[in-house]
Each structure stands twice: as structure tokens, then as C-alpha cells.
Write a protein that holds these residues in place. Structure first.
Motif, short mmCIF file in Angstrom:
data_model
loop_
_atom_site.label_atom_id
_atom_site.label_comp_id
_atom_site.label_asym_id
_atom_site.label_seq_id
_atom_site.Cartn_x
_atom_site.Cartn_y
_atom_site.Cartn_z
N THR A 182 32.94 -34.35 24.03
CA THR A 182 33.66 -35.54 23.61
C THR A 182 32.63 -36.60 23.29
OG1 THR A 182 35.59 -35.16 25.01
CG2 THR A 182 35.04 -37.45 24.58
N TYR A 183 33.02 -37.54 22.42
CA TYR A 183 32.23 -38.75 22.31
C TYR A 183 33.17 -39.94 22.14
CZ TYR A 183 28.93 -42.28 20.70
OH TYR A 183 28.20 -43.43 20.56
N CYS A 184 33.08 -40.89 23.06
CA CYS A 184 33.87 -42.10 22.99
C CYS A 184 32.94 -43.29 23.19
CB CYS A 184 34.90 -42.18 24.12
SG CYS A 184 36.05 -40.80 24.20
N LEU A 185 33.26 -44.39 22.52
CA LEU A 185 32.47 -45.59 22.77
C LEU A 185 33.32 -46.84 22.67
CD1 LEU A 185 30.13 -46.53 19.79
CD2 LEU A 185 32.05 -45.00 19.57
N GLY A 186 32.85 -47.85 23.37
CA GLY A 186 33.46 -49.17 23.31
C GLY A 186 32.38 -50.19 23.03
N ILE A 187 32.67 -51.15 22.15
CA ILE A 187 31.71 -52.20 21.82
C ILE A 187 32.42 -53.54 22.03
CG2 ILE A 187 30.24 -53.22 20.03
CD1 ILE A 187 30.41 -50.49 18.56
N CYS A 226 38.30 -36.36 18.62
CA CYS A 226 39.51 -35.65 19.05
C CYS A 226 39.29 -34.16 19.26
CB CYS A 226 40.62 -35.84 18.01
SG CYS A 226 41.47 -37.42 18.13
N ARG A 227 38.06 -33.72 19.46
CA ARG A 227 37.88 -32.28 19.63
C ARG A 227 37.79 -31.96 21.12
NH1 ARG A 227 34.16 -29.51 15.38
NH2 ARG A 227 36.00 -30.08 14.17
N THR A 228 38.45 -30.89 21.50
CA THR A 228 38.33 -30.43 22.88
C THR A 228 38.05 -28.94 22.83
OG1 THR A 228 39.52 -30.09 24.95
CG2 THR A 228 40.86 -30.25 22.97
N ASN A 229 37.20 -28.48 23.71
CA ASN A 229 36.91 -27.05 23.70
C ASN A 229 36.68 -26.53 25.11
OD1 ASN A 229 34.28 -28.48 23.65
ND2 ASN A 229 33.44 -26.41 23.65
N ALA A 230 37.18 -25.31 25.32
CA ALA A 230 36.86 -24.58 26.54
C ALA A 230 36.14 -23.34 26.04
CB ALA A 230 38.13 -24.23 27.30
N GLY A 231 34.82 -23.35 26.14
CA GLY A 231 34.04 -22.29 25.51
C GLY A 231 34.02 -22.50 24.01
N PHE A 232 33.57 -21.51 23.26
CA PHE A 232 33.39 -21.66 21.82
C PHE A 232 34.62 -21.21 21.04
CE2 PHE A 232 28.99 -21.26 23.32
CZ PHE A 232 28.55 -22.49 22.89
N VAL A 267 39.14 -24.05 20.72
CA VAL A 267 38.87 -25.39 20.22
C VAL A 267 40.18 -26.01 19.75
CG1 VAL A 267 37.61 -26.72 18.48
CG2 VAL A 267 36.54 -24.71 19.53
N ASN A 268 40.46 -27.21 20.23
CA ASN A 268 41.72 -27.86 19.87
C ASN A 268 41.51 -29.32 19.50
OD1 ASN A 268 43.86 -25.82 20.36
ND2 ASN A 268 42.94 -25.80 22.40
N VAL A 269 42.56 -29.88 18.90
CA VAL A 269 42.56 -31.31 18.63
C VAL A 269 43.32 -32.00 19.76
CG1 VAL A 269 43.49 -33.11 17.12
CG2 VAL A 269 42.43 -31.06 16.14
N CYS A 270 42.73 -33.03 20.32
CA CYS A 270 43.37 -33.69 21.45
C CYS A 270 43.01 -35.17 21.45
CB CYS A 270 42.89 -33.05 22.73
SG CYS A 270 43.49 -33.92 24.15
N ARG A 271 43.98 -36.01 21.59
CA ARG A 271 43.75 -37.45 21.61
C ARG A 271 43.12 -37.87 22.94
NH1 ARG A 271 47.36 -41.46 22.89
NH2 ARG A 271 49.15 -40.06 22.88
N THR A 330 30.84 -29.69 18.91
CA THR A 330 31.93 -29.85 19.88
C THR A 330 32.49 -31.28 19.87
OG1 THR A 330 30.56 -30.43 21.79
CG2 THR A 330 30.89 -28.08 21.35
N VAL A 331 31.94 -32.12 19.00
CA VAL A 331 32.54 -33.45 18.77
C VAL A 331 33.09 -33.41 17.34
CG1 VAL A 331 32.06 -35.93 18.58
CG2 VAL A 331 30.88 -34.56 20.32
N GLY A 332 34.39 -33.70 17.17
CA GLY A 332 34.95 -33.51 15.83
C GLY A 332 36.13 -34.41 15.52
N PRO A 333 36.51 -34.46 14.23
CA PRO A 333 37.61 -35.32 13.80
C PRO A 333 38.97 -34.77 14.25
CG PRO A 333 36.80 -33.98 11.97
CD PRO A 333 35.96 -33.64 13.17
N PRO A 334 40.04 -35.56 14.12
CA PRO A 334 40.05 -36.94 13.63
C PRO A 334 39.42 -37.92 14.60
CG PRO A 334 42.23 -36.29 14.38
CD PRO A 334 41.38 -35.06 14.43
#
Lengths: 248, 248
Positions: free
Chosen positions: B2-7, B19-25, B28-32, B187-191
Motif C-alpha cells: 500500500t502507499y498512502c500519504l497525507g500533506i 487501491c491495490r491489495t495483495n496476498a502473495g503474487f 491481487v485485488n482493488v480495495c479502497r 504491489t502499489v496500484g491504481p485507482p
């Protein structure tokens, strides 16, 4: 920690390394991680090292002894054979030290980058793993990194293109990549060693060490920072279409 | 990953998450990872999460149940109290799940970012650790990151200055920071979810989700890449003074 990188271009290759070494937070030293094995007009090997300093020193010491005897890197027929020679040195050090490190909970940790060319043959760039096996760069991925790789990677991903990027450009990009890393991780630090190897020269004509006060290095840092800020300011304004936020 | 940031800026704050989540390779799913708790005109909490999806879901579910009952975040008097509420939710999930995870070798791993403002009070930005303790951003370090932080950090280090950087600029820089990360770590991906919160608005007026085909996002990516290359090409040429290379 350490950050070293090699970039292969159509004109040669660029090798760059930082010089900070630390054992914990209160034992910080300056240490060269760049080593060269050169027989002018015949062969050039440039080696960068990361990992435990004690281990990389042993690897380089062994390589130097063999080289001076006309063995090892001095006898390799190709860069690939040179990479294998270095891998064998790593394995010999592992034979000596690994068990003793592991029984006290330390990892056997040494990685090398090798840029090499031998007269009559191609110029090649390798990473050599702690297990001794080599990985070669490709045209799709013409750079290799060891140590603290992540901070300095975005600029490489965006700015390096094999066949287009010149040696001069690669050298400046390498400095920016190291500077980005130093800025975010205090265990990577100056001076920076930089070699630009020109294909088929079989000698090192361009070497420079940059201290943290080097005016050229400071100039590059400042110009880069200003360019980045300007580039960010000039990006198109993001429009918002009144979409409802999640859970909103 | 995951990558999230606040400024945090003088105009408000910007929160962004992939919005990418993965358990292993191969799973891989899209998740808010962005969640909002808003009582318009009164209080705004924007929460981003990284770590095990199962754990962050439990934390958010608990927070939502309490909020809807007028408890927890709905009753907090200050952003700090809100951060503590979320920390307590994390600790409650730890009480339920931690032992069972650890006995199978998994780490209890959930991190949150919280941007918040309650009427009559200041706007604040926090990170909340897996242990439940909160860390607040400062004027010297006006951004906080969770997940895969390193690739996206250089642009933040160079381009964000509290008091100067506007909300609009911070939003574009956040997109670039996420894009740099996506480019280097699959492992970090759109949207990408993006909120720009305007100080003292007590509602979310600017939310947008960018797909990988979003023309505005593609425009920003392309322009950024071109600007970076141009900036690299315009850096001063490095001179070499004929210094002898190491061991040379």
C-alpha cells in the motif's frame, strides 16, 4: 547503509557510490566502496560494494591479491568470467565467516556491482549476490543498484533510456539519484565517488570525488531542487467534479 | 502493499491512497483504503489505512459502528482525541487477533493516517502506529506516509514547504509521489483516491478517484516525466580534473 549504482549506456558506463559506513548510530565512518582493477589498454573492472564492510573488504583483498599475481580478474577472458571470479571470492569469504556470523544472529551480507570490459569484448554491467551468482543488466533495465535503492530509483526509472541517455547525462542522473537517497536516509552520505567509463578506452579517464561542499555538486543539487519545484508548479491543475467521497 | 500519504498545508490538507491489495503474487485485488467520517459543518475525519486488510477493515468497522451511535470519533473533542480513539480501536482488534496471527508467524500490522478538524479547533494530521500510539505532523515535516514510503519520498522532501505549498500544489505532488511508487513497486496500484480538504470547511468538497486511464492523471504523468528529463539534461555538465581513480 550504502547506496551504489551502475548505469550502462551506449557510450560506456557510469559507476557511483556513497562513502558512509555505520555500525549502529554512534559509529559512523567514511569508507570507500569503489575499487578498480585496471590493466591499461587491456582490461578494466570497476567494483562497488555494499553490505558488511568486514566482508566486502575480505572479498576485495582476495581479488587484489589474485589480480597482482595475474590470476582471478587479471586472467578472466570476459566480463561474465570476471563476475564469476568475484562470486567465487564471495563464496570463499562465506566459507570462512558465515557460520560464525549466523551463530550470533548476523546475516552474511555482501553485494557487488561490476562494470567491466576486456579488449576485444563487450562492455558489461553485473550485480553479484551474497550467494555468489551474477545478474547482468539489460537494455530494458540498463541500471543496477545495491544498498538503499528505493529513494534513488524514481529518477532512474524516468530518465534513463538505453540508446538515448549519454554518459554525461547518466553521470548527472547518478549524482541526483545518490543525492535523493542521502537526503532521505542519513546512513548514506558523502563524499560521492563517480567514474564515467568510456567504451573501448580500456582505462579510467574520468574519476571524481565529490565532498558535501563541492561547489559543482551543490550547484547540481540546487538546480535540481528548483527544477523539481518549478515542474511541480507547472503541472496542470486538478479539477474536481463534485464526486461524492467514500462513505460521504 | 500500500502507499498512502497525507500533506498538511496552511490551506488545509491533502490525503491520497492507492487501491491495490495483495496476498502473495496471485491474489491481487482493488480495495479502497480511504475512509471518511463527516458530520457536515461540525467535524471531518479522513482515515487512510495500510497493513493487513483484514485488520484495517476491523478497525474501520468498529469506528463506523461507534460513529453511527454518536460515540468514538463522533464524540471526540479534538483531532488528538480522534487519533486516540482510532488507536483504541487498533488495540481492541489486537486484543482479538494478535495472538492468533503471531502463533502462525504473521505480524500484527496496521497503520493509519488521520486528517481531522472539529469546529472551533485546529486542523491536524496524525499517523497511528500498530501499537495504537499517535504521531502528529509538524511544520518541519508537514507530511506523513504509510506503507511503501521510500520511492515517493524524494519529491516530498524537495517540493513540500509548510507555509508556501498550497493545497493545489500538494495535491499534484501527492499524485506524483504515488505515481513514482506505482512505477517502481507493482504491489502499489491504481485507482488513486484523492481528497483535498479546505481548512474550516467542515465538509469534503474535493474528492476524486483516478483510474489508470484517467486522461488528467496520464497528462500529469507525461508532463512530469518530460519535465524531469529536461531538468536532468539541463543540469551543468560535470567536469573531470584528471584525478586518479581509487587503486588506479
Amino acid at each position: 547503509m550504502t547506496y551504489c549504482l551502475g548505469i550502462k549506456t551506449h557510450e560506456g558506463f557510469v559507476m557511483a557510490s556513497d562513502c558512509r559506513t555505520n555500525a549502529g548510530f554512534d559509529q559512523v565512518n567514511v569508507c570507500r566502496k569503489m575499487h578498480t582493477f585496471v590493466t591499461p589498454g587491456e582490461r578494466v573492472f570497476i567494483v562497488l560494494s555494499s553490505g558488511s564492510l568486514s566482508l566486502s573488504q575480505s572479498v576485495i583483498s582476495q581479488a587484489r591479491i589474485d589480480y597482482d599475481l595475474g590470476l582471478g580478474l587479471a586472467a578472466a577472458q570476459t566480463p561474465y568470467e570476471g563476475a564469476r571470479v568475484l562470486g567465487d571470492h564471495i563464496r570463499r569469504v562465506a566459507d570462512k565467516d558465515r557460520v560464525y556470523l549466523e551463530r550470533d544472529g548476523y546475516k552474511f551480507n555482501v553485494n557487488l556491482l561490476l562494470g567491466a570490459q576486456i579488449r576485444g569484448g563487450p562492455m558489461e554491467l553485473y550485480m553479484i549476490y551474497p550467494q555468489g551468482n551474477p545478474l547482468q543488466s539489460s537494455e530494458e533495465a540498463p541500471f543496477l543498484q545495491i544498498g538503499e535503492c528505493k529513494y534513488g530509483r524514481p529518477i532512474l526509472d524516468r530518465a534513463i533510456k538505453y540508446g538515448t541517455t549519454t554518459n554525461d547525462e547518466a553521470a548527472r542522473i547518478a549524482l541526483i539519484s545518490i543525492d535523493s537517497t542521502m537526503r532521505s536516509n542519513i546512513t548514506v552520505g558523502p563524499p560521492i565517488d563517480l567514474i564515467v567509463y568510456e567504451k573501448d578506452s580500456f582505462e579510467i579517464r574520468k574519476y571524481r570525488r565529490f565532498s558535501h561542499k563541492d561547489p559543482d555538486f551543490l550547484g547540481i543539487q540546487n538546480q535540481w531542487e528548483q527544477s523539481l519545484r518549478k515542474a511541480a508548479q507547472e503541472l496542470p491543475i486538478i479539477g474536481f467534479d463534485g464526486g461524492k467521497p467514500p462513505d460521504g
